[in-house]
Structure formats: C-alpha cells, structure tokens
Design an enzyme around this catalytic site. Structure first.
Site, mmCIF file in Angstrom:
data_model
loop_
_atom_site.group_PDB
_atom_site.id
_atom_site.type_symbol
_atom_site.label_atom_id
_atom_site.label_comp_id
_atom_site.label_asym_id
_atom_site.label_seq_id
_atom_site.Cartn_x
_atom_site.Cartn_y
_atom_site.Cartn_z
ATOM 1 N N GLY A 1 2.710 -0.906 4.415
ATOM 2 C CA GLY A 1 2.856 0.498 4.044
ATOM 3 C C GLY A 1 4.326 0.851 3.844
ATOM 4 O O GLY A 1 4.927 0.544 2.814
ATOM 5 N N GLY A 2 4.934 1.464 4.855
ATOM 6 C CA GLY A 2 6.299 1.980 4.770
ATOM 7 C C GLY A 2 7.319 1.028 4.161
ATOM 8 O O GLY A 2 8.084 1.416 3.264
ATOM 9 N N GLY B 1 2.496 2.356 11.138
ATOM 10 C CA GLY B 1 3.541 3.368 11.025
ATOM 11 C C GLY B 1 4.275 3.674 12.318
ATOM 12 O O GLY B 1 4.975 4.679 12.412
ATOM 13 N N GLU C 1 -5.802 -4.370 10.773
ATOM 14 C CA GLU C 1 -4.735 -3.388 10.980
ATOM 15 C C GLU C 1 -5.000 -2.614 12.273
ATOM 16 O O GLU C 1 -5.742 -1.616 12.260
ATOM 17 C CB GLU C 1 -4.709 -2.388 9.808
ATOM 18 C CG GLU C 1 -4.431 -3.012 8.461
ATOM 19 C CD GLU C 1 -3.825 -1.996 7.493
ATOM 20 O OE1 GLU C 1 -2.733 -2.266 6.992
ATOM 21 O OE2 GLU C 1 -4.415 -0.923 7.274
ATOM 22 N N SER D 1 3.151 -2.006 10.635
ATOM 23 C CA SER D 1 4.588 -2.109 10.896
ATOM 24 C C SER D 1 5.214 -3.447 10.490
ATOM 25 O O SER D 1 6.182 -3.901 11.106
ATOM 26 C CB SER D 1 4.881 -1.815 12.376
ATOM 27 O OG SER D 1 4.569 -0.474 12.679
ATOM 28 N N ASN E 1 0.870 -1.182 0.000
ATOM 29 C CA ASN E 1 0.000 0.000 0.000
ATOM 30 C C ASN E 1 0.902 1.225 0.000
ATOM 31 O O ASN E 1 1.470 1.575 1.030
ATOM 32 C CB ASN E 1 -0.910 -0.023 1.242
ATOM 33 C CG ASN E 1 -1.758 1.229 1.347
ATOM 34 O OD1 ASN E 1 -1.789 2.047 0.433
ATOM 35 N ND2 ASN E 1 -2.457 1.382 2.466
ATOM 36 N N TRP E 2 1.009 1.845 -1.157
ATOM 37 C CA TRP E 2 1.938 2.975 -1.283
ATOM 38 C C TRP E 2 1.413 4.257 -0.656
ATOM 39 O O TRP E 2 2.135 5.255 -0.597
ATOM 40 C CB TRP E 2 2.276 3.203 -2.767
ATOM 41 C CG TRP E 2 3.423 2.367 -3.249
ATOM 42 C CD1 TRP E 2 3.925 1.243 -2.659
ATOM 43 C CD2 TRP E 2 4.215 2.603 -4.418
ATOM 44 N NE1 TRP E 2 4.976 0.751 -3.396
ATOM 45 C CE2 TRP E 2 5.178 1.572 -4.483
ATOM 46 C CE3 TRP E 2 4.209 3.562 -5.421
ATOM 47 C CZ2 TRP E 2 6.126 1.488 -5.499
ATOM 48 C CZ3 TRP E 2 5.135 3.480 -6.449
ATOM 49 C CH2 TRP E 2 6.094 2.460 -6.475
ATOM 50 N N LYS E 3 0.131 4.229 -0.253
ATOM 51 C CA LYS E 3 -0.482 5.435 0.335
ATOM 52 C C LYS E 3 -0.205 6.643 -0.580
ATOM 53 O O LYS E 3 -0.247 6.486 -1.797
ATOM 54 C CB LYS E 3 0.012 5.642 1.769
ATOM 55 C CG LYS E 3 -0.223 4.389 2.625
ATOM 56 C CD LYS E 3 -0.039 4.594 4.104
ATOM 57 C CE LYS E 3 -0.304 3.293 4.847
ATOM 58 N NZ LYS E 3 -0.211 3.424 6.304
ATOM 59 N N GLU F 1 -6.870 5.382 7.940
ATOM 60 C CA GLU F 1 -6.510 6.758 7.584
ATOM 61 C C GLU F 1 -7.667 7.452 6.868
ATOM 62 O O GLU F 1 -7.885 8.644 7.046
ATOM 63 C CB GLU F 1 -5.227 6.755 6.728
ATOM 64 C CG GLU F 1 -4.008 6.442 7.592
ATOM 65 C CD GLU F 1 -2.860 5.764 6.857
ATOM 66 O OE1 GLU F 1 -2.875 5.703 5.610
ATOM 67 O OE2 GLU F 1 -1.942 5.272 7.547
ATOM 68 N N HIS G 1 -9.758 1.894 5.054
ATOM 69 C CA HIS G 1 -8.475 2.045 5.764
ATOM 70 C C HIS G 1 -8.651 3.065 6.891
ATOM 71 O O HIS G 1 -9.361 4.060 6.736
ATOM 72 C CB HIS G 1 -7.389 2.506 4.791
ATOM 73 C CG HIS G 1 -6.011 2.368 5.369
ATOM 74 N ND1 HIS G 1 -5.514 3.265 6.303
ATOM 75 C CD2 HIS G 1 -5.044 1.445 5.184
ATOM 76 C CE1 HIS G 1 -4.291 2.893 6.648
ATOM 77 N NE2 HIS G 1 -3.985 1.782 5.985
#
Ligand code: 13P
Length: 245
Positions: A223-224, A165, A159, A202, A6-8, A92, A90
């Site tokens: 993500g990251g 994150g 999640e 994470s 997930n590149w956000k 966010e 999500h």
C-alpha cells in the site's frame, strides 16, 4: 504478478506517468513481468495507455454481472479497461463495506468467469493474533470464500489487519509459517490452484528483502510504500535480486 502496488484511494491522472518514470529509473524494465498495479478504477485506462509491461488490476468488482446496481463496476468492465487481475476481500472493504465471505465468493466466481485473476486477501485482526487464534480465523475465511468453488485459479494475499498501515510488519518467519499453512489448507480442502501467496502489511524497501527470502513467500501486496515510484522500484529490486539474480 507477484509484487503488487495497491494504490487504494490515491492518485490522479497526472500521477501515473511520473510514478512509472521513477519506477523505471530505479528498477529494470525487462523484469516488470512480475509486477502489478491496482490503481483506482478512474486510472485503469491511463495505466493501460502508458505502458503494457506491468500487469493491471482493479481493487474490487461487483459480485453481480450487470444491471441496475448504481455505483458498481463489473468484472466485464474492468476487463474492458485492460485489467487482468483483481484484489478481492481486502480488509478495508470487509470492514467499511461489510463484505461477507459469501459476497467475496461470488466476486471470485465473477472474476474467474471473465478470465480475471483473483487475488483474495485474508488476515486476522489484532485480538485474534494476540489470542493466538490466527490459524482458525484464516481457516474460516478460506472456508467461507472458497468452499463449493470448482477449478479456480487464484492468488492469496495474507494481510494481517494489525500490520496494515501501522509500520508493525509481521515477523518474516511467522509469515512463512502462516503461508505454508494456507497452502496446505488450500490443497487439502478446496478445488483451487493457488498460483501465488503473497504478504501485505507495512512492506517497504527496508524490510522487503527478508520477507522475500522466505520459502513460502511468492511476493507482496504493498500500500503506502507503493505510491512513490522509486520506493516501489526499490522493493521490486529486492524481489528481483532473490528471484532473478
Ligand atoms: P500498507 O503497505 O500501507 O501497510 O498496506 C497494505 C495493504 O493493505 C495492501 O493491500
């Protein structure tokens, strides 16, 4: 797809090819069927042009099919750009765009009607986790976005918000337990076929192996650590080692 990047809100046109090259240097391209990438909308075409092995997804769709909704993107549009799955609900988006369960439910339906596989995200905030009320919280999220739906094929990403994150990954045995509870709720309460249940929060190349070893973990939403092709490749290799080796 079971291991999803997930590149956000990251990435430009020139980044994708570089990322893909690094990924294929690190991991075996023949095993890419289980991988997915959800780039920003602006990169869907770019990803489609340069490869067809990794499943392509979007990070959101509108809950409406079409019309005068400035700035929105429909399920039909992402389908047209080559997406075959979509991340929905999500945390966010729930937080920054006040997405309600009702809206998320309409999005699941829209995706499903266009033959796009929904990946529904659920997860509890820290205070709920600390109060040991995770199960009730997840139950009400599932209830809000899945009740009244019929014959829906979907995946769920668990999640925990406090793990996203933060580097504070949930304990693998806890993830396993929560996943088995989610599976049980879905089969008991809703008319859905749960294809995969994956974990997000994470995940990286160091901790992913132990997470993938859990019986009720089918994959991960990353993500990251997915932004670097080599790093995503090492996570994919951990997955392949357990599921293909
Ligand atoms: P991180 O892997 O950066 O914690 O993000 C998880 C996530 O939100 C994936 O959807």
């Amino acid at each position: 797809m079971k291991v999803i990047a997930n590149w956000k809100m990251h990435g430009f046109k020139e980044d994708y090819l570089h990322w893909y090259k690094n990924l294929s240097k690190t991991a075996d391209e023949n095993l890419f069927d289980d991988l997915g990438i959800a780039p920003p909308f602006t990169l869907l075409d770019e990803c489609k042009i340069h490869q067809s092995k990794i499943k392509l997804g979007a990070q959101n769709i509108s809950h409406l099919p079409e019309g005068p909704v400035t700035g929105e993107i429909s399920a039909a549009m992402i389908k047209n750009s080559g997406a075959n799955f979509v991340i929905l609900g999500h945390s966010e988006r729930r937080e920054l765009h006040t997405e309600t369960e009702e809206v998320i439910k309409s999005k699941i339906l829209e995706a499903s009607n266009h033959n796009i596989h929904p990946v529904l995200c659920i997860g509890e905030p820290k205070e709920i986790y600390a109060a040991k009320k995770t199960e009730d919280f997840l139950y009400s999220q599932l209830q809000g976005s899945l009740n009244d739906l019929n014959n829906i094929n979907l995946s769920i990403a668990y999640e925990p918000i406090w793990a996203i994150g933060t580097g504070d990954v949930a304990k693998p045995s806890d993830i396993n337990k929560i996943h088995s509870i989610i599976k049980e709720i879905c089969s008991r309460e809703f008319d859905v076929k749960l294809e995969n249940i994956i974990y997000g929060g994470s995940v990286n190349d160091q901790n992913s192996k132990e997470i993938f070893e859990q019986e009720h973990v089918n994959g991960a939403l990353i993500g990251g650590a997915s932004l670097d092709g080599h790093s995503f490749g090492r996570i994919a290799n951990n997955f392949f080692e357990i599921h293909n080796g």
